[in-house]
Design a protein around this motif. Structure first.
Motif, PDB file in Angstrom:
ATOM      1  N   GLU A  29      48.162  25.510  -0.238  1.00  0.00           N
ATOM      2  CA  GLU A  29      48.433  26.133   1.064  1.00  0.00           C
ATOM      3  C   GLU A  29      49.924  26.287   1.346  1.00  0.00           C
ATOM      4  N   GLN A  30      50.276  27.425   1.928  1.00  0.00           N
ATOM      5  CA  GLN A  30      51.640  27.645   2.409  1.00  0.00           C
ATOM      6  C   GLN A  30      51.824  27.011   3.791  1.00  0.00           C
ATOM      7  N   HIS A  31      50.744  27.069   4.601  1.00  0.00           N
ATOM      8  CA  HIS A  31      50.790  26.395   5.898  1.00  0.00           C
ATOM      9  C   HIS A  31      50.640  24.903   5.647  1.00  0.00           C
TER      10      HIS A  31
ATOM     11  N   GLY B  59      54.076  23.098  -2.464  1.00  0.00           N
ATOM     12  CA  GLY B  59      55.230  23.200  -3.354  1.00  0.00           C
ATOM     13  C   GLY B  59      55.909  24.533  -3.137  1.00  0.00           C
ATOM     14  N   PRO B  60      57.151  24.655  -3.667  1.00  0.00           N
ATOM     15  CA  PRO B  60      57.896  25.902  -3.443  1.00  0.00           C
ATOM     16  C   PRO B  60      57.250  27.094  -4.151  1.00  0.00           C
ATOM     17  N   ASN B  61      57.668  28.299  -3.773  1.00  0.00           N
ATOM     18  CA  ASN B  61      57.186  29.514  -4.423  1.00  0.00           C
ATOM     19  C   ASN B  61      57.499  29.470  -5.914  1.00  0.00           C
ATOM     20  N   GLY B  62      56.527  29.844  -6.712  1.00  0.00           N
ATOM     21  CA  GLY B  62      56.749  29.911  -8.155  1.00  0.00           C
ATOM     22  C   GLY B  62      56.676  28.561  -8.843  1.00  0.00           C
ATOM     23  N   ALA B  63      56.270  27.510  -8.120  1.00  0.00           N
ATOM     24  CA  ALA B  63      56.203  26.177  -8.709  1.00  0.00           C
ATOM     25  C   ALA B  63      55.092  26.065  -9.750  1.00  0.00           C
ATOM     26  N   GLY B  64      54.115  26.968  -9.655  1.00  0.00           N
ATOM     27  CA  GLY B  64      52.988  26.910 -10.589  1.00  0.00           C
ATOM     28  C   GLY B  64      51.704  26.437  -9.940  1.00  0.00           C
ATOM     29  N   LYS B  65      51.629  26.513  -8.610  1.00  0.00           N
ATOM     30  CA  LYS B  65      50.432  26.035  -7.907  1.00  0.00           C
ATOM     31  C   LYS B  65      49.212  26.894  -8.261  1.00  0.00           C
ATOM     32  N   SER B  66      49.403  28.218  -8.212  1.00  0.00           N
ATOM     33  CA  SER B  66      48.285  29.097  -8.565  1.00  0.00           C
ATOM     34  C   SER B  66      47.904  28.915 -10.031  1.00  0.00           C
ATOM     35  N   THR B  67      48.919  28.775 -10.865  1.00  0.00           N
ATOM     36  CA  THR B  67      48.655  28.583 -12.295  1.00  0.00           C
ATOM     37  C   THR B  67      47.854  27.297 -12.511  1.00  0.00           C
ATOM     38  N   LEU B  68      48.170  26.266 -11.726  1.00  0.00           N
ATOM     39  CA  LEU B  68      47.451  24.991 -11.841  1.00  0.00           C
ATOM     40  C   LEU B  68      45.959  25.186 -11.518  1.00  0.00           C
ATOM     41  N   LEU B  69      45.660  25.894 -10.411  1.00  0.00           N
ATOM     42  CA  LEU B  69      44.254  26.127 -10.071  1.00  0.00           C
ATOM     43  C   LEU B  69      43.583  26.987 -11.148  1.00  0.00           C
ATOM     44  N   LYS B  70      44.312  28.016 -11.638  1.00  0.00           N
ATOM     45  CA  LYS B  70      43.735  28.867 -12.684  1.00  0.00           C
ATOM     46  C   LYS B  70      43.446  28.062 -13.945  1.00  0.00           C
ATOM     47  N   ALA B  71      44.352  27.135 -14.257  1.00  0.00           N
ATOM     48  CA  ALA B  71      44.146  26.316 -15.462  1.00  0.00           C
ATOM     49  C   ALA B  71      42.925  25.410 -15.284  1.00  0.00           C
TER      50      ALA B  71
END
Ligand code: ATP
Ligand code: MG
Lengths: 233, 287
Positions: A190-192, A35-47
């Motif tokens: 992943e970004q790649h 997903g794009p930058n800032g979409a919340g991907k990291s937040t999703l894993l943290k949640a």
């Protein structure tokens, strides 16, 4: 295995970052979130890992509802999360990092650490080195090793190849496949995106905190719309 | 020449004693990320607890120091739980300011209970040793030996025990600690007990030489804080190095300046370090 449903979460009083995202991981899978930058991907894993409090949704791990559990409880339920940044203790040695990673479940620490060294010999050669002196690829292997020290049922990886050279990134993907072949399911951001989807059983596209698309990794990687949006052509 | 050598020797001796509460201050900073100025009062609490069991129950220096550790640690934990911990969401500055209030309250409680008079410990009187024109008291040597033993114990604890490593881990990265099964708030409380306990021991070791009163710890606070800042707030070896340097600096300063200017060394050090190298000598990061 993991069933995260309708997750709503954010940071403090600001607008929610996750607006009802859902992710499933089944036994043996590699699942990639793009997903794009800032979409919340990291937040999703943290949640999912319990580092960000949930305001809605449920997290079920191996049939047990862990929604109300904190990071400690989720770790005990079998989730290991390798963060995108600051994922090792920089001021401690490689050996100490691995040892302390089993803090919640210390029996047999030494044997488990030896198993990590056998799996990642580059770490064995750096036992006494401070973690902050490792190269990017070595540090990522250490962070994954620390996750493995908790004997997880599911490994969450946030951009494991971020900042790595193409060669180091390729080696890391090989390490991820090897781990998965040994039976460990993996959920990663992943970004790649293309490389990651190619090795994934399934993938999810997350846009502004919601599911935008999902499907088998190779299908997503071949989808012209997704290629146009996220894969640079 | 001999006066300078004597000043350096005395400074080293005092520095090793200042190092103990400075370790407490820096350990609390490393894990909880605030400067606890109540360390001064914890030192006084330890000194008075030790004085009480020494003069009333006849305990020797070593058991009195253990009582001082327990008393300092207990009072530190109570202060943390009832006051300081509640303010943590408001930021490190709010907690640091509140710790100054805790310092004042404790100091006055001690004044209320024990009075304002100077109190001396019950110790055998011994003649100073002399060699090469230098003087050294047997009591100084005993307290320095205790201080070195405590420093060694702190190093070994942090380096080799599982809990000590967890403490360093949480100081480094609390989120990662939580992911790996550590409970940062529990580790913070144990750090407070350890840090305040070390302050308590420091108070008695520093008080043995002279006499104690309710201001004992507050008078030392500047030197303790300067030692921790000089070494690098949060750095354990830094606190020791900083304390010895401050101890020597203070003794050398009073060779050329009136004795009332002793504390100028601490002030000047804090000013210089904070403006030139905020991370201190051995610090990991800027404050
Ligand atoms: N600790 C935080 N406090 C406040 N806001 C945050 C925090 N972490 C992330 N955010 C905000 O949440 C939003 C989503 O961030 P997140 O890191 O989840 O995105 P991402 O999809 O992982 O992006 P990237 O591809 O850049 O890693 C961003 O707008 C970010 O600014
Ligand atoms: Mg991210």
């Amino acid at each position: 295995m993991l069933k995260a449903d309708g997750l709503v979460a954010g940071y403090g009083a600001a607008e929610e970052i996750l607006k009802g995202a859902s992710i499933d991981v089944h036994a043996g899978e590699i699942v990639t979130i793009i997903g794009p930058n800032g979409a919340g991907k990291s937040t999703l894993l943290k949640a999912i890992a319990g580092l960000v409090p949930l305001k809605g949704g449920t997290v079920v791990m191996n049939g047990a509802d862990v929604t109300r559990k904190d990071a400690l409880g989720r770790s005990k339920a079998g989730l290991a999360f390798v963060m995108q940044e600051k994922n090792v203790f920089g001021t401690m040695s490689v050996a100490e990092n691995l040892e302390i990673a089993s803090f919640g479940n210390p029996s047999g620490t030494t044997a488990r650490r030896e198993a990590i060294y056998a799996r990642y010999p580059v770490l064995a050669g750096k036992r006494k080195a401070l973690a902050r002196t490792l190269s990017g690829g070595q540090r990522q292997l250490l962070a994954m090793g620390m996750g493995l020290m908790t004997e997880p049922a599911l490994l969450l990886l946030d951009e494991p190849t971020a900042g790595l050279s193409p060669k180091a990134a390729e080696e890391l993907f090989a390490a991820i496949i090897e781990l998965n072949n040994s039976g460990l399911p993996i959920l990663m951001v992943e970004q790649h995106a293309l490389e990651a989807l190619e090795i994934s059983t399934r993938g999810y596209v997350i846009v502004t905190g919601r599911n935008a698309a999902t499907g088998p990794g190779k299908e997503l990687a071949a989808d012209p719309e997704i290629r146009r949006l996220f894969l640079g052509g | 020449m001999t006066t300078v050598a004597q000043a350096i020797l005395n400074g080293m001796m005092t520095g090793m004693l200042i190092a103990i509460p400075a370790l407490g201050l820096t350990a609390i900073f490393a894990v909880l990320r605030y400067v606890n100025f109540a360390i001064g009062a914890y030192a006084t609490v330890g000194a008075f607890a030790a004085w009480y069991v020494n003069t009333r129950l006849g305990l020797g220096v070593f058991p009195s120091a253990i009582v001082a550790f327990a008393a300092g640690g207990f009072v530190g934990l109570v202060a943390e739980q009832t006051a300081l911990a509640r303010l943590r969401p408001s930021g490190a500055l709010a907690v640091a300011i509140a710790s100054i209030a805790v310092n004042l309250i404790l100091e006055n409680l001690i004044r209320f209970i024990f009075g304002n008079d100077l109190q001396g410990f019950d110790l055998p009187i011994a003649r100073d040793w002399r060699f090469a024109g230098l003087r050294l008291g047997p009591q100084q040597v005993q307290t320095a030996a205790i201080a070195i033993a405590i420093m060694a114990a702190v190093f070994l604890f942090l380096r080799f025990t599982r809990f000590g490593k967890a403490m360093r881990a949480v100081a480094d990265n609390p989120d990662l600690g939580r992911l790996l099964g550590m409970d940062p708030s529990r580790i913070a409380m144990i750090t407070v007990v350890l840090g305040a306990g070390l302050a308590g021991v420091g108070g008695v070791l520093l008080g043995l030489d002279t006499a104690i009163d309710p201001m004992t710890g507050s008078r030392l606070l500047l030197s303790i804080f300067a030692a921790a800042v000089l070494g690098g707030l949060g750095s354990i070896p830094g606190a020791v190095v900083g304390a010895v340097m401050i101890g020597i600096g203070e003794e050398l300063a009073v060779l050329v300046l009136p004795a009332t200017y002793r504390s100028a060394v601490g002030f000047a050090t804090i000013l210089l370090i904070l403006s030139l190298r905020p991370a201190g000598i051995l610090g990991e990061r800027n404050i």
